[in-house]
Design a protein around this motif. Structure first.
Motif, PDB file in Angstrom:
ATOM      1  N   MET A 143       0.834  -1.179   0.000  1.00 46.97           N
ATOM      2  CA  MET A 143       0.000   0.000   0.000  1.00 46.97           C
ATOM      3  C   MET A 143       0.875   1.238   0.000  1.00 46.97           C
ATOM      4  N   HIS A 144       0.316   2.341  -0.470  1.00 48.46           N
ATOM      5  CA  HIS A 144       1.020   3.608  -0.578  1.00 48.46           C
ATOM      6  C   HIS A 144       0.474   4.615   0.427  1.00 48.46           C
ATOM      7  N   ASP A 145       1.374   5.453   0.949  1.00 46.39           N
ATOM      8  CA  ASP A 145       0.922   6.526   1.836  1.00 46.39           C
ATOM      9  C   ASP A 145       0.348   7.667   0.996  1.00 46.39           C
ATOM     10  N   ARG A 146      -0.006   8.753   1.622  1.00 43.92           N
ATOM     11  CA  ARG A 146      -0.635   9.875   0.932  1.00 43.92           C
ATOM     12  C   ARG A 146       0.247  10.513  -0.125  1.00 43.92           C
ATOM     13  N   ASN A 147       1.570  10.309  -0.035  1.00 43.18           N
ATOM     14  CA  ASN A 147       2.512  10.867  -0.994  1.00 43.18           C
ATOM     15  C   ASN A 147       2.961   9.859  -2.041  1.00 43.18           C
ATOM     16  N   GLY A 148       2.375   8.660  -2.014  1.00 38.90           N
ATOM     17  CA  GLY A 148       2.712   7.635  -2.992  1.00 38.90           C
ATOM     18  C   GLY A 148       3.864   6.729  -2.610  1.00 38.90           C
ATOM     19  N   ARG A 149       4.400   6.891  -1.436  1.00 36.79           N
ATOM     20  CA  ARG A 149       5.507   6.038  -0.985  1.00 36.79           C
ATOM     21  C   ARG A 149       4.958   4.680  -0.552  1.00 36.79           C
ATOM     22  N   ILE A 150       5.620   3.625  -0.941  1.00 38.45           N
ATOM     23  CA  ILE A 150       5.195   2.274  -0.582  1.00 38.45           C
ATOM     24  C   ILE A 150       5.523   2.028   0.883  1.00 38.45           C
ATOM     25  N   LEU A 151       4.528   1.574   1.636  1.00 38.48           N
ATOM     26  CA  LEU A 151       4.700   1.282   3.059  1.00 38.48           C
ATOM     27  C   LEU A 151       4.993  -0.192   3.256  1.00 38.48           C
ATOM     28  N   ALA A 152       5.760  -0.494   4.294  1.00 39.27           N
ATOM     29  CA  ALA A 152       6.082  -1.871   4.656  1.00 39.27           C
ATOM     30  C   ALA A 152       5.943  -2.003   6.168  1.00 39.27           C
ATOM     31  N   PRO A 153       5.706  -3.216   6.661  1.00 36.09           N
ATOM     32  CA  PRO A 153       5.644  -3.407   8.112  1.00 36.09           C
ATOM     33  C   PRO A 153       6.919  -2.894   8.785  1.00 36.09           C
ATOM     34  N   GLY A 154       6.731  -2.207   9.902  1.00 32.17           N
ATOM     35  CA  GLY A 154       7.849  -1.631  10.636  1.00 32.17           C
ATOM     36  C   GLY A 154       8.159  -0.194  10.275  1.00 32.17           C
ATOM     37  N   ASP A 155       7.563   0.314   9.187  1.00 31.80           N
ATOM     38  CA  ASP A 155       7.809   1.695   8.778  1.00 31.80           C
ATOM     39  C   ASP A 155       7.205   2.683   9.777  1.00 31.80           C
ATOM     40  N   PRO A 156       7.905   3.784  10.059  1.00 35.86           N
ATOM     41  CA  PRO A 156       7.328   4.845  10.900  1.00 35.86           C
ATOM     42  C   PRO A 156       6.355   5.667  10.064  1.00 35.86           C
ATOM     43  N   VAL A 157       5.231   6.033  10.647  1.00 37.21           N
ATOM     44  CA  VAL A 157       4.235   6.846   9.943  1.00 37.21           C
ATOM     45  C   VAL A 157       3.651   7.900  10.877  1.00 37.21           C
ATOM     46  N   THR A 158       3.120   8.951  10.269  1.00 36.58           N
ATOM     47  CA  THR A 158       2.379   9.984  10.976  1.00 36.58           C
ATOM     48  C   THR A 158       0.981   9.997  10.396  1.00 36.58           C
ATOM     49  N   VAL A 159      -0.020  10.027  11.253  1.00 34.42           N
ATOM     50  CA  VAL A 159      -1.404  10.077  10.801  1.00 34.42           C
ATOM     51  C   VAL A 159      -1.717  11.516  10.394  1.00 34.42           C
ATOM     52  N   ARG A 160      -2.188  11.693   9.180  1.00 33.54           N
ATOM     53  CA  ARG A 160      -2.571  13.008   8.644  1.00 33.54           C
ATOM     54  C   ARG A 160      -4.025  12.933   8.183  1.00 33.54           C
ATOM     55  N   ALA A 161      -4.904  12.620   9.094  1.00 30.56           N
ATOM     56  CA  ALA A 161      -6.315  12.412   8.764  1.00 30.56           C
ATOM     57  C   ALA A 161      -7.049  13.737   8.624  1.00 30.56           C
ATOM     58  N   SER A 162      -7.980  13.779   7.689  1.00 29.95           N
ATOM     59  CA  SER A 162      -8.820  14.966   7.552  1.00 29.95           C
ATOM     60  C   SER A 162      -9.863  14.971   8.664  1.00 29.95           C
ATOM     61  N   PHE A 163     -10.479  16.114   8.877  1.00 30.17           N
ATOM     62  CA  PHE A 163     -11.425  16.281   9.973  1.00 30.17           C
ATOM     63  C   PHE A 163     -12.577  15.288   9.906  1.00 30.17           C
ATOM     64  N   ASP A 164     -13.050  14.972   8.711  1.00 25.92           N
ATOM     65  CA  ASP A 164     -14.201  14.081   8.565  1.00 25.92           C
ATOM     66  C   ASP A 164     -13.811  12.622   8.404  1.00 25.92           C
ATOM     67  N   SER A 165     -12.540  12.304   8.524  1.00 23.58           N
ATOM     68  CA  SER A 165     -12.072  10.925   8.378  1.00 23.58           C
ATOM     69  C   SER A 165     -12.231  10.166   9.690  1.00 23.58           C
ATOM     70  N   ALA A 166     -12.366   8.842   9.567  1.00 23.22           N
ATOM     71  CA  ALA A 166     -12.479   7.998  10.758  1.00 23.22           C
ATOM     72  C   ALA A 166     -11.208   8.054  11.605  1.00 23.22           C
ATOM     73  N   GLY A 167     -10.074   8.350  10.988  1.00 23.46           N
ATOM     74  CA  GLY A 167      -8.806   8.415  11.716  1.00 23.46           C
ATOM     75  C   GLY A 167      -8.506   9.770  12.319  1.00 23.46           C
ATOM     76  N   SER A 168      -9.471  10.701  12.285  1.00 23.61           N
ATOM     77  CA  SER A 168      -9.202  12.059  12.771  1.00 23.61           C
ATOM     78  C   SER A 168      -8.852  12.094  14.259  1.00 23.61           C
ATOM     79  N   ARG A 169      -9.316  11.127  15.007  1.00 24.77           N
ATOM     80  CA  ARG A 169      -8.990  11.050  16.441  1.00 24.77           C
ATOM     81  C   ARG A 169      -7.479  10.888  16.652  1.00 24.77           C
ATOM     82  N   TYR A 170      -6.814  10.319  15.661  1.00 22.04           N
ATOM     83  CA  TYR A 170      -5.385  10.036  15.774  1.00 22.04           C
ATOM     84  C   TYR A 170      -4.533  11.015  14.960  1.00 22.04           C
TER      85      TYR A 170
END
Length: 131
Positions: free
Chosen positions: A1-28
């Motif tokens: 899967m790709h992050d918001r910038n198109g980078r391929i993610l792999a298990p163990g990768d560090p990520v930052t949640v950048r959820a929009s206000f109306d997204s289910a992930g906005s709490r994070y």
């Protein structure tokens, strides 16, 4: 899967949640985490540093478009408040020393010493960790 910038993610990768206000992930939003695994539509991440202590260590499913590779920014509101309070404690002494120099009451060297002493006095307390 790709992050918001198109980078391929792999298990163990560090990520930052950048959820929009109306997204289910906005709490994070702005939480730092690590990729654990992938579902059909979402990425399972373990929150390593969230906006508050109570969400640290939790595992959540976030849409890949709400993730950005790497840890970006300061996620803790508590940390931001501590920095603001430190500034509030330090500014009056710095301003008073500046005014005293302009009025000729103290020298610039004395002002620097006074400010340095005050900064040492107001240094945030760090818990003593041993072992």
């Amino acid at each position: 899967m790709h992050d918001r910038n198109g980078r391929i993610l792999a298990p163990g990768d560090p990520v930052t949640v950048r959820a929009s206000f109306d997204s289910a992930g906005s709490r994070y939003h702005r939480a730092h985490g690590t990729v654990v695994s992938f579902g059909t539509k979402r990425v399972l991440i373990r929150i390593t540093r969230g906006s508050s202590d109570y969400i640290d260590g939790s595992e959540v499913r976030i849409l890949p478009g709400d993730l950005e590779y790497g840890h970006h920014g300061t996620p803790r509101i508590d940390d931001q408040m501590a920095e603001a309070m430190l500034g509030i404690r330090r500014v009056p002494v710095s301003e008073a020393a500046k005014l005293a120099v302009e009025a000729g009451i103290i020298t610039g060297y004395q002002a620097e010493g006074l400010i340095r002493l005050w900064h040492e006095h107001t240094e945030p307390q760090r818990p003593d960790v041993s072992g």
